[in-house]
Design a protein around this motif. Structure first.
Motif, PDB file in Angstrom:
ATOM      1  N   ASP A 232       0.875  -1.174   0.000  1.00 37.21           N
ATOM      2  CA  ASP A 232       0.000   0.000   0.000  1.00 37.21           C
ATOM      3  C   ASP A 232       0.910   1.220   0.000  1.00 37.21           C
ATOM      4  O   ASP A 232       1.748   1.373   0.876  1.00 37.21           O
ATOM      5  CB  ASP A 232      -0.852   0.017   1.272  1.00 37.21           C
ATOM      6  N   ALA A 233       0.732   2.088  -0.985  1.00 37.07           N
ATOM      7  CA  ALA A 233       1.635   3.229  -1.155  1.00 37.07           C
ATOM      8  C   ALA A 233       1.654   4.123   0.078  1.00 37.07           C
ATOM      9  O   ALA A 233       0.630   4.711   0.440  1.00 37.07           O
ATOM     10  CB  ALA A 233       1.193   4.032  -2.377  1.00 37.07           C
ATOM     11  N   PRO A 234       2.816   4.232   0.762  1.00 35.44           N
ATOM     12  CA  PRO A 234       2.864   5.029   1.992  1.00 35.44           C
ATOM     13  C   PRO A 234       2.500   6.507   1.755  1.00 35.44           C
ATOM     14  O   PRO A 234       1.923   7.142   2.638  1.00 35.44           O
ATOM     15  CB  PRO A 234       4.322   4.905   2.436  1.00 35.44           C
ATOM     16  N   GLU A 235       2.802   7.042   0.555  1.00 34.91           N
ATOM     17  CA  GLU A 235       2.479   8.456   0.288  1.00 34.91           C
ATOM     18  C   GLU A 235       0.972   8.697   0.360  1.00 34.91           C
ATOM     19  O   GLU A 235       0.530   9.801   0.696  1.00 34.91           O
ATOM     20  CB  GLU A 235       2.938   8.921  -1.099  1.00 34.91           C
ATOM     21  N   ALA A 236       0.196   7.650   0.029  1.00 33.38           N
ATOM     22  CA  ALA A 236      -1.258   7.824   0.023  1.00 33.38           C
ATOM     23  C   ALA A 236      -1.782   8.121   1.425  1.00 33.38           C
ATOM     24  O   ALA A 236      -2.855   8.703   1.590  1.00 33.38           O
ATOM     25  CB  ALA A 236      -1.927   6.576  -0.546  1.00 33.38           C
ATOM     26  N   ILE A 237      -1.012   7.728   2.456  1.00 33.80           N
ATOM     27  CA  ILE A 237      -1.443   7.984   3.839  1.00 33.80           C
ATOM     28  C   ILE A 237      -1.594   9.490   4.060  1.00 33.80           C
ATOM     29  O   ILE A 237      -2.538   9.946   4.716  1.00 33.80           O
ATOM     30  CB  ILE A 237      -0.415   7.387   4.840  1.00 33.80           C
ATOM     31  N   ILE A 238      -0.682  10.252   3.475  1.00 27.93           N
ATOM     32  CA  ILE A 238      -0.722  11.709   3.653  1.00 27.93           C
ATOM     33  C   ILE A 238      -2.005  12.279   3.049  1.00 27.93           C
ATOM     34  O   ILE A 238      -2.694  13.094   3.667  1.00 27.93           O
ATOM     35  CB  ILE A 238       0.539  12.340   3.026  1.00 27.93           C
ATOM     36  N   GLU A 239      -2.351  11.745   1.861  1.00 28.64           N
ATOM     37  CA  GLU A 239      -3.588  12.194   1.220  1.00 28.64           C
ATOM     38  C   GLU A 239      -4.816  11.792   2.049  1.00 28.64           C
ATOM     39  O   GLU A 239      -5.773  12.562   2.182  1.00 28.64           O
ATOM     40  CB  GLU A 239      -3.659  11.560  -0.170  1.00 28.64           C
ATOM     41  N   MET A 240      -4.750  10.592   2.640  1.00 32.01           N
ATOM     42  CA  MET A 240      -5.868  10.142   3.484  1.00 32.01           C
ATOM     43  C   MET A 240      -6.052  11.092   4.665  1.00 32.01           C
ATOM     44  O   MET A 240      -7.178  11.446   5.023  1.00 32.01           O
ATOM     45  CB  MET A 240      -5.583   8.738   4.030  1.00 32.01           C
ATOM     46  N   VAL A 241      -4.939  11.482   5.279  1.00 32.36           N
ATOM     47  CA  VAL A 241      -5.024  12.378   6.431  1.00 32.36           C
ATOM     48  C   VAL A 241      -5.623  13.724   5.995  1.00 32.36           C
ATOM     49  O   VAL A 241      -6.430  14.322   6.718  1.00 32.36           O
ATOM     50  CB  VAL A 241      -3.636  12.550   7.092  1.00 32.36           C
ATOM     51  N   ASP A 242      -5.271  14.183   4.794  1.00 26.90           N
ATOM     52  CA  ASP A 242      -5.867  15.433   4.297  1.00 26.90           C
ATOM     53  C   ASP A 242      -7.384  15.296   4.173  1.00 26.90           C
ATOM     54  O   ASP A 242      -8.130  16.198   4.557  1.00 26.90           O
ATOM     55  CB  ASP A 242      -5.262  15.814   2.937  1.00 26.90           C
TER      56      ASP A 242
ATOM     57  N   ASN B  26     -10.390  17.207   6.240  1.00 24.93           N
ATOM     58  CA  ASN B  26     -11.500  17.909   5.581  1.00 24.93           C
ATOM     59  C   ASN B  26     -12.854  17.367   6.006  1.00 24.93           C
ATOM     60  O   ASN B  26     -13.875  17.724   5.423  1.00 24.93           O
ATOM     61  CB  ASN B  26     -11.365  17.799   4.062  1.00 24.93           C
ATOM     62  N   GLY B  27     -12.867  16.446   6.968  1.00 22.06           N
ATOM     63  CA  GLY B  27     -14.143  16.027   7.530  1.00 22.06           C
ATOM     64  C   GLY B  27     -14.584  14.608   7.232  1.00 22.06           C
ATOM     65  O   GLY B  27     -15.643  14.194   7.685  1.00 22.06           O
ATOM     66  N   ASP B  28     -13.819  13.831   6.456  1.00 22.70           N
ATOM     67  CA  ASP B  28     -14.249  12.456   6.182  1.00 22.70           C
ATOM     68  C   ASP B  28     -13.960  11.562   7.382  1.00 22.70           C
ATOM     69  O   ASP B  28     -12.918  11.678   8.022  1.00 22.70           O
ATOM     70  CB  ASP B  28     -13.529  11.898   4.948  1.00 22.70           C
ATOM     71  N   ASP B  29     -14.907  10.652   7.674  1.00 21.49           N
ATOM     72  CA  ASP B  29     -14.716   9.726   8.789  1.00 21.49           C
ATOM     73  C   ASP B  29     -13.964   8.476   8.353  1.00 21.49           C
ATOM     74  O   ASP B  29     -13.258   7.857   9.135  1.00 21.49           O
ATOM     75  CB  ASP B  29     -16.071   9.307   9.367  1.00 21.49           C
ATOM     76  N   ILE B  30     -14.186   8.082   7.095  1.00 17.32           N
ATOM     77  CA  ILE B  30     -13.521   6.881   6.569  1.00 17.32           C
ATOM     78  C   ILE B  30     -12.928   7.233   5.204  1.00 17.32           C
ATOM     79  O   ILE B  30     -13.609   7.865   4.383  1.00 17.32           O
ATOM     80  CB  ILE B  30     -14.515   5.709   6.399  1.00 17.32           C
ATOM     81  N   VAL B  31     -11.678   6.885   4.968  1.00 17.15           N
ATOM     82  CA  VAL B  31     -11.074   7.106   3.644  1.00 17.15           C
ATOM     83  C   VAL B  31     -10.561   5.757   3.145  1.00 17.15           C
ATOM     84  O   VAL B  31      -9.736   5.113   3.805  1.00 17.15           O
ATOM     85  CB  VAL B  31      -9.915   8.118   3.698  1.00 17.15           C
ATOM     86  N   TYR B  32     -11.083   5.311   1.990  1.00 19.33           N
ATOM     87  CA  TYR B  32     -10.697   4.017   1.436  1.00 19.33           C
ATOM     88  C   TYR B  32      -9.548   4.157   0.461  1.00 19.33           C
ATOM     89  O   TYR B  32      -9.596   5.004  -0.437  1.00 19.33           O
ATOM     90  CB  TYR B  32     -11.878   3.394   0.683  1.00 19.33           C
ATOM     91  N   GLY B  33      -8.536   3.321   0.607  1.00 15.40           N
ATOM     92  CA  GLY B  33      -7.466   3.244  -0.383  1.00 15.40           C
ATOM     93  C   GLY B  33      -7.916   2.324  -1.500  1.00 15.40           C
ATOM     94  O   GLY B  33      -8.324   1.198  -1.239  1.00 15.40           O
TER      95      GLY B  33
ATOM     96  N   LEU C 192     -21.323   6.619   7.362  1.00 19.54           N
ATOM     97  CA  LEU C 192     -20.589   7.850   7.690  1.00 19.54           C
ATOM     98  C   LEU C 192     -20.090   8.527   6.404  1.00 19.54           C
ATOM     99  O   LEU C 192     -20.303   8.046   5.304  1.00 19.54           O
ATOM    100  CB  LEU C 192     -19.409   7.583   8.629  1.00 19.54           C
ATOM    101  N   GLN C 193     -19.391   9.632   6.609  1.00 20.51           N
ATOM    102  CA  GLN C 193     -18.897  10.377   5.448  1.00 20.51           C
ATOM    103  C   GLN C 193     -17.580   9.754   4.994  1.00 20.51           C
ATOM    104  O   GLN C 193     -16.635   9.661   5.774  1.00 20.51           O
ATOM    105  CB  GLN C 193     -18.682  11.839   5.843  1.00 20.51           C
ATOM    106  N   SER C 194     -17.526   9.317   3.743  1.00 16.39           N
ATOM    107  CA  SER C 194     -16.315   8.624   3.308  1.00 16.39           C
ATOM    108  C   SER C 194     -15.846   9.129   1.954  1.00 16.39           C
ATOM    109  O   SER C 194     -16.579   9.798   1.241  1.00 16.39           O
ATOM    110  CB  SER C 194     -16.579   7.123   3.242  1.00 16.39           C
ATOM    111  N   SER C 195     -14.611   8.830   1.640  1.00 19.01           N
ATOM    112  CA  SER C 195     -14.067   9.191   0.339  1.00 19.01           C
ATOM    113  C   SER C 195     -13.006   8.167  -0.041  1.00 19.01           C
ATOM    114  O   SER C 195     -12.722   7.239   0.725  1.00 19.01           O
ATOM    115  CB  SER C 195     -13.470  10.597   0.377  1.00 19.01           C
ATOM    116  N   VAL C 196     -12.425   8.348  -1.204  1.00 21.69           N
ATOM    117  CA  VAL C 196     -11.521   7.362  -1.771  1.00 21.69           C
ATOM    118  C   VAL C 196     -10.207   8.022  -2.158  1.00 21.69           C
ATOM    119  O   VAL C 196     -10.191   9.161  -2.608  1.00 21.69           O
ATOM    120  CB  VAL C 196     -12.209   6.743  -3.023  1.00 21.69           C
ATOM    121  N   VAL C 197      -9.112   7.331  -1.925  1.00 21.97           N
ATOM    122  CA  VAL C 197      -7.808   7.796  -2.390  1.00 21.97           C
ATOM    123  C   VAL C 197      -7.254   6.687  -3.278  1.00 21.97           C
ATOM    124  O   VAL C 197      -7.231   5.527  -2.868  1.00 21.97           O
ATOM    125  CB  VAL C 197      -6.858   8.032  -1.187  1.00 21.97           C
TER     126      VAL C 197
END
Ligand code: UDP
Ligand code: MG
Length: 321
Positions: free
Chosen positions: A114-124, A128-135, A202-207
């Motif tokens: 799992d790309a470690p850089e994507a963690i930074i994007e998940m934290v962003d 911004n208010g997301d409760d769950i961010v899916y890789g 909950l509020q979720s998004s995807v990276v």
């Protein structure tokens, strides 16, 4: 310098099963991610890594303990026996929830696929208010042809059985405290996090990220484990396969009519040998009756299955009282 209390604390939860080859390379990379997070003012310096040793039989736990002694940001728990990735993850997440004050947890494999850089994007996204961010994997070029296609087939099957899952998402995701609290209410012992998290809502998004090849050691998922996880995934979420039996029984019962006409015709035209007609009719009729009966029993077992799980009936998202 005192850590900034206004910044969120992030926990990286890493399941480890016989990862002595991978961990010494993974930990510095993940610590680098933590430093980037705190250095860029995205997360608190309290952020940490929680290694969950899933009953490894190699030096995994020794390596975690050695790291912890010199680097307090590396923490660990170890399970007394190998319980599988899902349980190791759940143990880690519940430890984060109950024994730390972390604001969000990111689950990430020990092999850096799992790309470690994507963690930074998940934290962003979390900030911004997301409760769950899916890789979500944008490409699987590093996986074998078999793994890619079996995975695609499996997502299709899940979809057909009405399971809400995120295609090309495995266990790489961020969950905030609120999501972890809701997760802790799922009492089932047959865990399938990929199904439970979308079920929570909950509020979720995807990276999206490109999945890399395992950097050291071997896959801990032989075909047999892959198949059993897939079966668990479907059977711990839906009783629809049982309804399928009922449906097949019904279709067979309808086919009986056609068969009966054909058998009677043959009988009347005298081309049937004696005993064939009655045998044919009873075989078809009994067959469909057995399937329908099994299907009815299945419906009740399906109800028991849902009740026994004792899942929360709902989770309130917003209130205006
Ligand atoms: N893992 C675990 N317990 C197990 C099997 C695997 O904790 O019984 C961990 C493993 O250490 C790794 C992650 O789950 O961090 C994913 O495993 P792996 O990379 O072997 O799976 P693959 O990427 O090949 O599907
Ligand atoms: Mg892997």
């Amino acid at each position: 310098m005192e850590p900034d209390r206004t910044l969120p604390t992030i926990a990286l939860v890493v399941p480890c099963y016989n990862e002595q080859a991978a961990l010494p390379e993974t930990l510095p990379v993940l610590l680098g991610v933590l430093s980037t997070l705190s250095g860029s003012g995205r997360a608190s310096e309290d952020s940490f890594i929680l290694c969950c040793d899933d009953g490894s039989t190699d030096r995994t736990w020794d390596i975690i303990a050695e790291w912890h002694a010199r680097e307090p940001r590396v923490k660990g728990i170890s399970l007394a026996h190998n319980r599988g990735q899902q349980n190791a993850l759940f143990a880690g997440l519940m430890t984060v929830l109950n024994s730390t004050t972390a604001d969000a947890a990111v689950t990430v494999d020990a092999d850096l696929q799992d790309a470690p850089e994507a963690i930074i994007e998940m934290v962003d996204h979390f900030r911004n208010g997301d409760d769950i961010v899916y890789g979500v994997r944008s490409s699987r070029t590093t996986d074998s042809w078999f793994k890619r296609n079996s995975a695609r087939w499996f997502y299709g099957l899940q979809d057909r059985f009405g399971l809400e899952t995120i295609p090309e998402h495995s266990e790489f995701r961020l969950m905030d405290r609120r999501a972890l609290e809701l997760l802790s209410e799922y009492g089932e012992s047959n865990l399938y996090l990929r199904g439970i998290m979308p079920h929570i809502g909950l509020q979720s998004s995807v990276v999206t990220y490109a999945r890399a090849a395992r950097m050291a050691g071997e896959s801990k998922y032989p075909l047999s484990k892959l198949i059993s996880t897939s079966i668990d995934g479907i059977t711990s979420f839906t009783a629809k396969p049982m309804r399928l039996i009922f449906m097949i029984g019904l279709v067979l019962l309808l086919t009986d009519i056609v068969v009966a006409v054909w058998v009677l015709m043959s009988h009347i035209r005298g081309i049937a040998i004696s005993g064939w007609s009655s045998l044919m009719l009873s075989v078809w009729f009994l067959g469909s009756l057995v399937l329908i009966s099994l299907g009815i029993i299945g419906e009740y077992i399906g109800k028991i299955f849902v009740e026994v799980k004792h899942r929360p009936r709902y989770a309130i998202h917003h209130t205006l009282l």
